[in-house]
Design a protein around this motif. Structure first.
Motif, mmCIF file in Angstrom:
data_model
loop_
_atom_site.group_PDB
_atom_site.id
_atom_site.type_symbol
_atom_site.label_atom_id
_atom_site.label_comp_id
_atom_site.label_asym_id
_atom_site.label_seq_id
_atom_site.Cartn_x
_atom_site.Cartn_y
_atom_site.Cartn_z
ATOM 1 N N VAL A 174 0.872 -1.182 0.000
ATOM 2 C CA VAL A 174 0.000 0.000 0.000
ATOM 3 C C VAL A 174 0.901 1.221 0.000
ATOM 4 N N LEU A 175 0.683 2.099 -0.972
ATOM 5 C CA LEU A 175 1.574 3.232 -1.175
ATOM 6 C C LEU A 175 0.766 4.515 -1.303
ATOM 7 N N GLU A 176 1.183 5.552 -0.573
ATOM 8 C CA GLU A 176 0.537 6.864 -0.681
ATOM 9 C C GLU A 176 1.586 7.922 -0.968
ATOM 10 N N THR A 177 1.345 8.726 -1.982
ATOM 11 C CA THR A 177 2.264 9.816 -2.272
ATOM 12 C C THR A 177 2.042 10.945 -1.273
ATOM 13 N N ASP A 178 3.074 11.765 -1.105
ATOM 14 C CA ASP A 178 2.975 12.869 -0.154
ATOM 15 C C ASP A 178 4.075 13.869 -0.472
ATOM 16 N N VAL A 179 3.973 15.039 0.113
ATOM 17 C CA VAL A 179 5.055 16.011 0.001
ATOM 18 C C VAL A 179 6.243 15.510 0.818
ATOM 19 N N HIS A 180 7.417 16.074 0.570
ATOM 20 C CA HIS A 180 8.617 15.686 1.293
ATOM 21 C C HIS A 180 8.430 15.903 2.798
ATOM 22 N N PRO A 181 8.804 14.934 3.628
ATOM 23 C CA PRO A 181 9.680 13.794 3.359
ATOM 24 C C PRO A 181 8.964 12.502 2.986
ATOM 25 N N GLY A 182 7.732 12.577 2.473
ATOM 26 C CA GLY A 182 7.001 11.386 2.091
ATOM 27 C C GLY A 182 7.436 10.842 0.739
ATOM 28 N N MET A 198 7.461 10.641 -2.956
ATOM 29 C CA MET A 198 7.234 11.715 -3.927
ATOM 30 C C MET A 198 6.297 11.280 -5.061
ATOM 31 N N THR A 199 5.452 12.181 -5.494
ATOM 32 C CA THR A 199 4.511 11.864 -6.571
ATOM 33 C C THR A 199 5.222 11.483 -7.869
ATOM 34 N N ASP A 200 6.390 12.063 -8.143
ATOM 35 C CA ASP A 200 7.112 11.732 -9.370
ATOM 36 C C ASP A 200 7.702 10.318 -9.340
ATOM 37 N N TRP A 201 7.764 9.708 -8.164
ATOM 38 C CA TRP A 201 8.234 8.320 -8.063
ATOM 39 C C TRP A 201 7.095 7.332 -8.273
ATOM 40 N N GLN A 202 5.871 7.808 -8.184
ATOM 41 C CA GLN A 202 4.710 6.922 -8.193
ATOM 42 C C GLN A 202 4.551 6.175 -9.516
ATOM 43 N N GLN A 203 4.670 6.885 -10.645
ATOM 44 C CA GLN A 203 4.351 6.261 -11.926
ATOM 45 C C GLN A 203 5.309 5.121 -12.287
ATOM 46 N N PRO A 204 6.636 5.296 -12.178
ATOM 47 C CA PRO A 204 7.505 4.146 -12.416
ATOM 48 C C PRO A 204 7.261 3.000 -11.435
#
Length: 440
Positions: A299-307, A309-315
């Motif tokens: 289970v993965l949720e994107t977030d602002v730093h230090p979470g 990162m949204t740009d890591w989600q797609q790969p």
């Protein structure tokens, strides 16, 4: 003519790639050079489209730019800065949104700035209205005209107290670039604190700015009368580093990413290890490879730093299509970032999109009817398909999927990828990918 990339999938990617300066820092650091009264030097420059766009924008505003591509160095001399016309800015900006960040520096230098219609990747709501409201708080006058927007500061720019409704990177950059030469003190609450923001702050501090960052996301800027130039080496691009790491995982390969920095990838590396990837840390980079066992769902949720990162989600979504079981991904930063999954579905991936918040993080999109959660069932056997690149990160994710798939994929719109990935085609070939570029 449009370019067509033909990919024969099924080959692991093995070898070494080099990652240089961050796309999310270098263009902003280039804009910061406008604030100086002396030349600035920026090192570790990637050869990407965004650097070329900002070079053109600086040049039409009178900045002398010398780009030593072999050394990866930019020298920028702003001592003869001038205004440019709407048409000049529009012509050179292309689909970039970077001109909005020129406003504060140009008002300090020339008393006014111009903005044409702005572009950028279509991954969610990125209105410039909030940028304009931030500038109004500093005393700017915004005049919307048919050909664009004129922003002026007839009474000068003054410090302001601001609080962002969301820790936006772009809005935080806008405040920093405007506040450093504004009269008085600026206090920004709920600011973004990404590594690229801290690197920009280091640049501005080197120029003579007085900036402090508190642990509660509050940034305090004391305006100064004059800034000098800077000499700085950009932090490496953590997004490109994560993309190559995901490529190694999905293709069951082994990639050494020269220049990758562990300190900026902590959340990614934790997730990478949980799913079944392995990595080693070296002084000059990181090595990434498939761990050899079954990939694990998560289970993965994107977030602002230090979470995460949204740009890591797609790969990472591409990697999760190969995990054994059901994974859930909740996108909380951009509301429309799952558009790229349609191509993955055509390639054989089992991905269902939902409007509900399938996660525990507070989310702005839960009641707004956006498909911002994904359920991914795997492992899926991917096969080649015809793909048109939708955006920067989604496009690179499509490449990763095509490289792992059985059969042939034909990819168009790859020019978008040049915005943020330096010589990505040469790097793919160097890693053993079976690719061919042609005119369509």
């Amino acid at each position: 003519m449009a370019k067509l990339l033909t990919i024969q999938g099924g080959k692991p990617l093995n070898g070494r790639v080099r990652v240089r300066g961050a796309k999310n820092l270098v263009p902003k650091a280039m804009v910061a050079s406008l604030l100086g009264s002396e030349p600035s030097e920026l090192r570790n420059i990637p050869e990407i489209k965004d650097v070329d766009i900002v070079t053109s924008l600086l040049t039409i505003h009178g900045v002398k730019v010398d780009h030593d591509r072999e050394a990866g160095t930019l020298t920028m001399d702003p001592r003869e800065t001038r205004n440019a016309t709407y048409s000049e800015i529009d012509t050179h900006a292309g689909d970039s949104r970077i001109p909005i960040l020129f406003c504060g520096p140009l008002m300090h230098k020339n008393g006014e700035a111009f903005i044409p219609d702005l572009g950028g990747c279509r991954i969610g709501d990125r209105p410039i209205d909030y940028h304009l409201e931030v500038l109004r708080n500093f005393g700017a006058v915004v005049d919307k005209q048919p050909s664009g927007i004129r922003i002026s500061a007839p009474k000068g720019l003054r410090g302001a107290k601001l609080e962002l409704p969301y820790p936006s990177v772009g809005a935080t950059e806008q405040v920093l670039l405007t506040a450093v030469l504004a009269e008085g003190i600026t206090e920004l609450k709920n600011a973004a604190v990404e590594p690229e923001i801290h690197d920009l702050i280091q640049i501005l501090q080197q120029m003579g700015a007085i900036i402090s960052v508190n642990t509660d996301r509050t940034i305090r800027i004391e305006g100064v009368e004059r800034l000098s130039g800077y000499r700085h080496r950009s932090i490496p691009d953590r997004n490109e580093s994560a993309s190559w790491a995901s490529a190694a995982l999905v293709t069951q390969g082994d990639i050494y990413v020269e220049g990758a920095a562990q300190r900026d990838l902590t959340a990614f590396l934790n997730t990478y290890r949980k799913i079944g990837g392995e990595f080693e840390v070296y002084d000059d980079g990181l090595r990434f490879w498939h761990g050899g066992g079954l990939l694990q769902p998560l289970v993965l949720e994107t977030d602002v730093h230090p979470g995460f990162m949204t740009d890591w989600q797609q790969p990472m979504v591409v990697a999760l299509t190969q995990a054994t079981g059901v994974s859930i991904v909740h996108e909380t930063v951009y509301e429309n970032r799952f558009g790229f999954t349609h191509a993955l579905q055509r390639m054989g991936a089992s991905i269902q999109l939902h409007r509900e918040c399938l996660g525990s993080n507070p989310c702005r999109f839960g009641q707004r009817n956006f498909l911002h959660s994904a359920v991914i069932s795997g492992p899926s056997k991917l096969h080649g398909a015809d793909i048109d690149v939708p955006d920067l990160r989604g496009g690179f994710s499509h490449l990763i999927a095509a490289l792992a798939a059985e059969g042939t994929s034909r990819v168009t719109g790859i020019e978008v990828i040049n915005r943020g990935y330096e010589k990505f085609l040469d790097k793919l070939i160097g890693l053993g990918a079976d690719v061919e570029l042609s005119e369509r």
